[in-house]
Write a protein that holds these residues in place. Structure first.
Motif, PDB file in Angstrom:
ATOM      1  N   GLU A  48      21.389  41.110  47.608  1.00 19.52           N
ATOM      2  CA  GLU A  48      20.797  41.634  46.380  1.00 19.52           C
ATOM      3  C   GLU A  48      21.725  41.427  45.188  1.00 19.52           C
ATOM      4  OE1 GLU A  48      18.706  45.726  44.727  1.00 19.52           O
ATOM      5  OE2 GLU A  48      19.328  45.594  46.830  1.00 19.52           O
ATOM      6  N   TYR A  81      23.864  50.910  38.684  1.00 18.04           N
ATOM      7  CA  TYR A  81      22.431  50.591  38.640  1.00 18.04           C
ATOM      8  C   TYR A  81      21.722  51.096  39.898  1.00 18.04           C
ATOM      9  CZ  TYR A  81      18.853  47.141  40.095  1.00 18.04           C
ATOM     10  OH  TYR A  81      17.751  46.510  40.618  1.00 18.04           O
ATOM     11  N   LYS A  82      22.309  50.832  41.076  1.00 13.91           N
ATOM     12  CA  LYS A  82      21.679  51.255  42.329  1.00 13.91           C
ATOM     13  C   LYS A  82      21.711  52.770  42.501  1.00 13.91           C
ATOM     14  CE  LYS A  82      20.001  48.994  44.803  1.00 13.91           C
ATOM     15  NZ  LYS A  82      18.609  48.465  44.813  1.00 13.91           N
ATOM     16  N   VAL A  85      18.675  53.959  40.659  1.00 12.17           N
ATOM     17  CA  VAL A  85      17.466  53.695  41.445  1.00 12.17           C
ATOM     18  C   VAL A  85      17.363  54.704  42.591  1.00 12.17           C
ATOM     19  CG1 VAL A  85      16.292  52.013  42.916  1.00 12.17           C
ATOM     20  CG2 VAL A  85      17.441  51.250  40.824  1.00 12.17           C
ATOM     21  N   ARG A  86      18.488  54.970  43.234  1.00 13.93           N
ATOM     22  CA  ARG A  86      18.539  55.957  44.337  1.00 13.93           C
ATOM     23  C   ARG A  86      18.075  57.324  43.847  1.00 13.93           C
ATOM     24  NH1 ARG A  86      18.653  58.548  48.608  1.00 13.93           N
ATOM     25  NH2 ARG A  86      20.363  58.654  50.116  1.00 13.93           N
ATOM     26  N   GLU A  89      14.327  57.421  43.220  1.00 14.07           N
ATOM     27  CA  GLU A  89      13.615  57.585  44.495  1.00 14.07           C
ATOM     28  C   GLU A  89      13.699  59.022  44.973  1.00 14.07           C
ATOM     29  OE1 GLU A  89      14.327  53.067  46.280  1.00 14.07           O
ATOM     30  OE2 GLU A  89      15.768  54.663  46.695  1.00 14.07           O
ATOM     31  N   ASP A  94       9.073  56.884  42.650  1.00 13.04           N
ATOM     32  CA  ASP A  94       8.439  55.734  43.299  1.00 13.04           C
ATOM     33  C   ASP A  94       7.114  56.099  43.954  1.00 13.04           C
ATOM     34  OD1 ASP A  94       9.786  57.324  45.143  1.00 13.04           O
ATOM     35  OD2 ASP A  94      10.144  55.646  46.512  1.00 13.04           O
ATOM     36  N   LYS A 483      11.688  43.227  44.651  1.00 13.83           N
ATOM     37  CA  LYS A 483      12.604  44.367  44.637  1.00 13.83           C
ATOM     38  C   LYS A 483      13.222  44.548  43.255  1.00 13.83           C
ATOM     39  CE  LYS A 483      16.399  46.494  47.173  1.00 13.83           C
ATOM     40  NZ  LYS A 483      15.612  47.741  47.247  1.00 13.83           N
ATOM     41  N   GLU A 484      13.544  43.442  42.611  1.00 17.14           N
ATOM     42  CA  GLU A 484      14.111  43.519  41.262  1.00 17.14           C
ATOM     43  C   GLU A 484      13.161  44.243  40.310  1.00 17.14           C
ATOM     44  OE1 GLU A 484      15.114  40.572  37.494  1.00 17.14           O
ATOM     45  OE2 GLU A 484      14.610  39.709  39.435  1.00 17.14           O
ATOM     46  N   ARG A 486      10.557  46.205  41.139  1.00 10.31           N
ATOM     47  CA  ARG A 486      10.349  47.589  41.589  1.00 10.31           C
ATOM     48  C   ARG A 486      11.485  48.476  41.090  1.00 10.31           C
ATOM     49  NH1 ARG A 486      12.740  50.811  45.123  1.00 10.31           N
ATOM     50  NH2 ARG A 486      11.504  52.408  46.200  1.00 10.31           N
ATOM     51  N   ASP A 487      12.722  48.046  41.365  1.00 11.25           N
ATOM     52  CA  ASP A 487      13.871  48.843  40.939  1.00 11.25           C
ATOM     53  C   ASP A 487      13.970  48.914  39.421  1.00 11.25           C
ATOM     54  OD1 ASP A 487      14.368  49.108  43.597  1.00 11.25           O
ATOM     55  OD2 ASP A 487      16.221  47.934  43.634  1.00 11.25           O
ATOM     56  N   LEU A 491      14.313  52.262  37.384  1.00 12.44           N
ATOM     57  CA  LEU A 491      15.467  52.416  36.498  1.00 12.44           C
ATOM     58  C   LEU A 491      15.017  52.773  35.086  1.00 12.44           C
ATOM     59  CD1 LEU A 491      18.537  51.990  35.964  1.00 12.44           C
ATOM     60  CD2 LEU A 491      17.988  49.615  35.456  1.00 12.44           C
TER      61      LEU A 491
END
Length: 666
Positions: A48, A81-82, A85-86, A89, A94, A483-484, A486-487, A491
């Motif tokens: 990723e 960034y992740k 996103v975490r 979620e 989401d 995935k890009e 979606r995230d 974000l």
């Protein structure tokens, strides 16, 4: 927000947002399948990070790769960034209706370039554009089928077409034979001569046959929805592109006994008048043209290409070579015309025509052909196995029913469990078809009955689902892109709620932040100043007369600017205000205690008038609100990252980290 916006935002985010923070621990990799890192126990694969950073890397081949320092910085930004996103979620963003609707919309757009249909459409687009580089002139004979034709009727028409083909190949004149045999309604007017045409101007089977022939060659019978055609190509030339002409039309009064002679005499007189040097074309058009749609506009017609106009008019237009050249009178079924060439241009580029070509392809029989090819490839790829015996039985038993009665009749005849086909080992039965029909709102029917249409639509739907599932499972590029996006949506939602909108709308918090950080919002020493940059040195004396021996005031500024704006607006550039002078490109050279002075800076003379000085001190909130909002949003972002780093423990796999660095520099 568009796909492009989120993608651009995500790359920008990776390169510019986030705060470097500590609190990371390292663990040893046990094998190559270990993740790059975990955030709060959730694994993130190295692919990723490689995908995102490679996508944002536009360096030229042969240039140095990413340095260790750059890699560490980007890894840190990626973690931030992740983490967001975490958190999105964890907050259930989401699962929100808004997210699911937006993501599904993106998915529909993102998958299109990866599907089998797209590659087939692309092939047809390229083929059509390649054919558009040529124009073909052909004559044809059409033999239509009688109404409700039987198989025997079709064979009789085919045998007749073969007989005519032999007659032409043995020296017969196709145009004479067209008048004798052709069922084309226009044959009496054109003797079968279709003039010049290019791609997408004829139905596909006819076009395919015509473009496969060289001048003088005759086709075998070509089957289209109209019947059988015999085609004789007369000429092939490079496509001249598009032309724009203006024209004068003189109509023929068919009710007058000598109407044609009168029209011919009138157009000859107009043509003679046009030859005079004093003649104005637009005036002649306005006075004499009988085309009401163009006579008041100088006779101008829209741009057109080969195959768009009646052949006589088209040939005359494309025979003109010089802008302004006028044709002799020509006759068409509308009357007599005189044409003037206004402009010419070549065939447009593929990029500019792509969407137009696509639209036209999807409206003609090529769309059905593409769909058939798509299904054939899907069936082969995903092991589609039709139960031909059951399908034939179901068709016989159910074709006469309506959509509303389909399920009832199916159950009454105990057909619900009859297998239609299997796909990838899964069996689909008649009940599945009935369920599919039940949720579809668009009615379908064919000449053979309802079963054929719905069975074809159902099979296509199942095959499309199989292709999409295969795409997401096995196409890494698509999976990463999906995935890009979606995230990216998650974000954006989190940042919009907790950083951007909060920082923009909470004025109480903005002012509190401003007071807590007042040391960041300080004026340096300032002075009231009016600076006149002289651009036209011939006007410098006029400026001096107005500005010397004066005191800085609003009236002075207004008087000076009105004086030059009305007479010579390009002579000066001005700047006025209470300005910080220590680092100002002009004021830094000034004597702050002198009221009027002239200063050379950056190659220009500046006339400067100074007024009151202001000591250094804090700014008012209103004076710096925009900067405060920006700083406050950055503070909120940094605080969010710090809290998330505490909430979700970060573990980095050293082995995968090093492998990622190597991959990025290959």
């Amino acid at each position: 927000m568009t796909n492009r916006t989120i993608s651009a935002y995500l790359i920008t985010f990776l390169l510019t947002f986030g705060s470097t923070a500590s609190g990371m621990t390292f663990f040893q990799a046990s094998d190559q399948s270990d993740p790059l890192l975990t955030l709060g126990g959730k694994s993130i694969d190295k692919d990723e990070l490689i995908y995102l950073l490679s996508k944002g890397n536009n360096s030229e081949p042969g240039t140095p790769g990413m340095s260790r320092e750059e890699y560490e910085e980007n890894l840190d930004l990626f973690i931030n960034y992740k983490l967001k996103v975490r958190e999105a979620e964890a907050q259930g963003l989401d699962q929100s209706e808004e997210f699911l609707r937006e993501f599904e919309s993106f998915r529909e757009n993102l998958k299109a370039p990866f599907l089998i249909r797209n590659s087939l459409e692309e092939g047809e687009l390229r083929k059509a554009y390649a054919r558009m580089q040529e124009i073909v002139r052909a004559s044809h004979i059409l033999l239509q089928f009688p109404a409700n034709a039987s198989t025997e009727d079709s064979l009789i028409v085919l045998r007749m077409a073969l007989k005519i083909e032999d007659e032409i190949k043995n020296g017969g004149n196709i145009n004479e034979l067209a008048v004798k045999y052709s069922d084309d309604p226009s044959v009496q007017a054109n003797q079968g001569d279709l003039g010049y045409f290019t791609a997408l101007q004829m139905i596909q089977p006819f076009e395919d046959a015509a473009f496969s022939l060289q001048p003088g060659e005759v086709s075998d019978p070509v089957l289209t929805d109209f019947g059988y055609h015999i085609i004789n190509v007369k000429d092939r030339q490079p496509n001249p592109g598009q032309v724009r002409v203006s024209h004068i039309l003189v109509r023929i009064d068919e009710n007058a006994p000598n109407g044609e002679d009168l029209a011919k005499r009138k157009v000859a007189d107009i043509y003679t008048e046009i030859q005079k040097e004093s003649t104005v074309w637009e005036d002649i058009v306005k006075n004499y043209s009988e085309d009401p749609s163009s006579s008041q506009k100088g006779g101008i017609l829209p741009w057109f290409s080969v195959g768009s106009m009646i052949p006589e008019f088209e040939m005359a237009a494309f025979s003109l070579t010089e802008i302004g050249e006028v044709s002799p009178p020509i006759q068409t079924r509308y009357g007599y015309h005189i044409l003037r060439l206004e402009d010419k241009k070549p065939v447009d580029s593929f990029e500019s025509m792509e969407e137009s070509i696509r639209s036209r392809i999807l409206r003609d029989s090529r769309s059905t052909m593409i769909q058939s090819q798509v299904m054939a490839i899907q069936k082969s790829r995903y092991n589609f196995d039709e139960n031909e015996e059951n399908v034939a039985k179901l068709k016989s038993e159910l074709s006469a029913t309506s959509k509303n009665d389909f399920a009832q009749v199916m159950n009454e005849k105990d057909l619900a469990r009859d297998q239609l086909f299997s796909l990838q080992g899964k069996s689909y039965v008649a009940q599945d078809l009935a369920d599919f029909m039940n949720v579809q709102e668009i009615p379908l029917a064919t000449k053979e009955g309802i079963f054929d249409a719905w069975y074809e639509k159902f099979a296509a739907s199942v095959l499309n689902e199989a292709e999409e599932a295969d795409l997401e499972a096995n196409n890494k590029d698509y999976r990463m892109l999906l995935k890009e996006y979606r995230d990216g949506i998650l974000l954006f939602s989190l940042m919009n709620e907790q950083v951007w909108q909060k920082g923009l709308m909470d004025s109480v918090a903005q002012k509190a932040y401003f007071q807590e950080n007042i040391q960041k919002y300080q004026w340096k020493e300032r002075v009231d100043a009016y600076i006149v940059k002289v651009l036209d040195m011939s006007q410098v004396d006029a400026a001096r007369k107005l500005l010397q021996e004066t005191t800085l005031s609003d009236d002075l500024i207004s008087t000076f600017e009105k004086s030059y704006e009305s007479s010579n607006s390009l002579a000066y550039q001005t700047e006025a205000g209470n300005l910080e002078y220590a680092e100002h490109p002009v004021l830094s050279k000034a004597d702050i205690n002198s009221t009027y002075q002239e200063i050379e800076a950056n190659g220009h003379l500046h006339l400067v008038i100074l007024g009151e000085k202001t000591s250094a001190g804090p700014k008012k909130f209103e004076e710096t609100r925009g900067l405060v909002i920006r700083d406050y949003q950055e503070y909120l972002d940094k605080s969010l990252v710090e809290s998330l780093r505490k909430k979700y423990p970060i573990k980095i796999n050293p082995k995968a980290k090093e492998e990622t660095f190597v991959a990025l520099n290959q």
